[in-house]
Design a protein around this motif. Structure first.
Motif, PDB file in Angstrom:
ATOM      1  N   ILE A 109     -19.392  13.677  59.190  1.00  0.00           N
ATOM      2  CA  ILE A 109     -20.545  14.104  59.988  1.00  0.00           C
ATOM      3  C   ILE A 109     -21.826  14.134  59.167  1.00  0.00           C
ATOM      4  O   ILE A 109     -22.923  13.932  59.683  1.00  0.00           O
ATOM      5  N   VAL A 144     -14.268  12.896  64.288  1.00  0.00           N
ATOM      6  CA  VAL A 144     -15.256  13.422  63.354  1.00  0.00           C
ATOM      7  C   VAL A 144     -14.556  14.195  62.236  1.00  0.00           C
ATOM      8  O   VAL A 144     -13.642  14.985  62.481  1.00  0.00           O
ATOM      9  N   THR A 177     -15.116  16.936  59.271  1.00  0.00           N
ATOM     10  CA  THR A 177     -16.070  17.984  58.949  1.00  0.00           C
ATOM     11  C   THR A 177     -15.431  19.043  58.072  1.00  0.00           C
ATOM     12  O   THR A 177     -14.200  19.162  58.020  1.00  0.00           O
ATOM     13  N   VAL A 215     -21.100  18.756  65.219  1.00  0.00           N
ATOM     14  CA  VAL A 215     -19.781  18.421  65.750  1.00  0.00           C
ATOM     15  C   VAL A 215     -19.812  18.478  67.271  1.00  0.00           C
ATOM     16  O   VAL A 215     -19.296  17.583  67.960  1.00  0.00           O
ATOM     17  N   ALA A 238     -21.522  15.510  68.611  1.00  0.00           N
ATOM     18  CA  ALA A 238     -20.672  14.321  68.515  1.00  0.00           C
ATOM     19  C   ALA A 238     -19.657  14.292  69.654  1.00  0.00           C
ATOM     20  O   ALA A 238     -19.365  13.230  70.220  1.00  0.00           O
TER      21      ALA A 238
END
Length: 227
Positions: free
Chosen positions: A62, A87, A89, A97, A100
């Motif tokens: 990310i 994603v 992270t 997030v 996304a």
């Protein structure tokens, strides 16, 4: 006569940390049903690598120095036949997030997730299933300050209004994190009928997965109203 083998899941790794990429490559590359087709150190490299290698799944960091994972995910999901995105992270609750997920990422995994769970996440996404449940998504939403809520609420309500009553009931149940079996029991229908409703909701509202249905129901304020 042997049945034809299923081709491996093609995976693109995107992370600015070479050690993270090396670890992911080691973790995923030795499995017979997964194939690492490329690596990128920045979101700016993603489009060209997707054109060249046609991955099924992109593991997307990310935070990157030039083009971050959010921008890269948004660009990928605008494509006609985009790869699925997971994603990567270091945070459970992160506004990027959440953005996304709104852009169409199938879910997120923490970088310290056990290797077996990351492998399972890639396999689930490749099969068309989201990585995280709507329940986890709702928890994320509640932890993250979401700006621009009034406009988003009005748009979400307008989109939900395109559904018929039964589809809206199913969408709200998905938003509460209920499984197909739980929705079927609550709404007195078969699991197959629930699946059909979910498919129609995704098609009608041009959504990617159940996570986005949950986000839409939350944005419309229907989860608190019908808890």
């Amino acid at each position: 006569m042997n049945a034809p083998q299923t081709p491996p899941i093609r995976v693109l790794l995107v992370d600015d940390d070479p050690l993270v990429r090396a670890g992911l490559s080691f973790m995923l590359g030795g499995l017979p049903d997964l194939e690492i087709v490329g690596e990128a150190a920045d979101g700016s490299e993603v489009a060209a690598l997707v054109d060249r290698h046609s991955p099924d799944v992109v593991l997307m960091d990310i935070r990157m120095p030039s083009v971050d994972g959010l921008a890269a995910t948004e660009a990928l999901r605008r494509r006609e036949d985009p790869p699925e995105v997971i994603v990567l992270t270091t945070f459970h609750a992160d506004e990027q997030v959440l953005r996304a997920l709104r852009a169409g990422a199938a879910g997120f995994v923490l970088k310290d997730t056990p290797p077996a769970e990351i492998v399972e996440a890639v396999r689930r996404v490749a099969s068309g299933a989201p990585v995280l449940s709507p329940t986890v998504t709702r928890q994320l939403i509640e932890r993250v300050t979401d700006r621009g809520q009034p406009d988003r609420c009005a748009l979400a309500r307008e989109r939900l209004a395109r559904l018929n009553d039964r589809e809206r009931q199913v969408a709200i149940a998905v938003g509460h994190g209920r499984s197909n079996a739980e929705i079927a029991a609550a709404l007195f229908m078969s699991v197959a009928t629930v699946k059909a409703h979910v498919s129609r909701i995704l098609t009608k509202l041009d959504l990617n997965n159940r996570v986005q249905i949950a986000l839409l129901a939350h944005d419309a304020g229907r989860l608190d109203a019908e808890s």
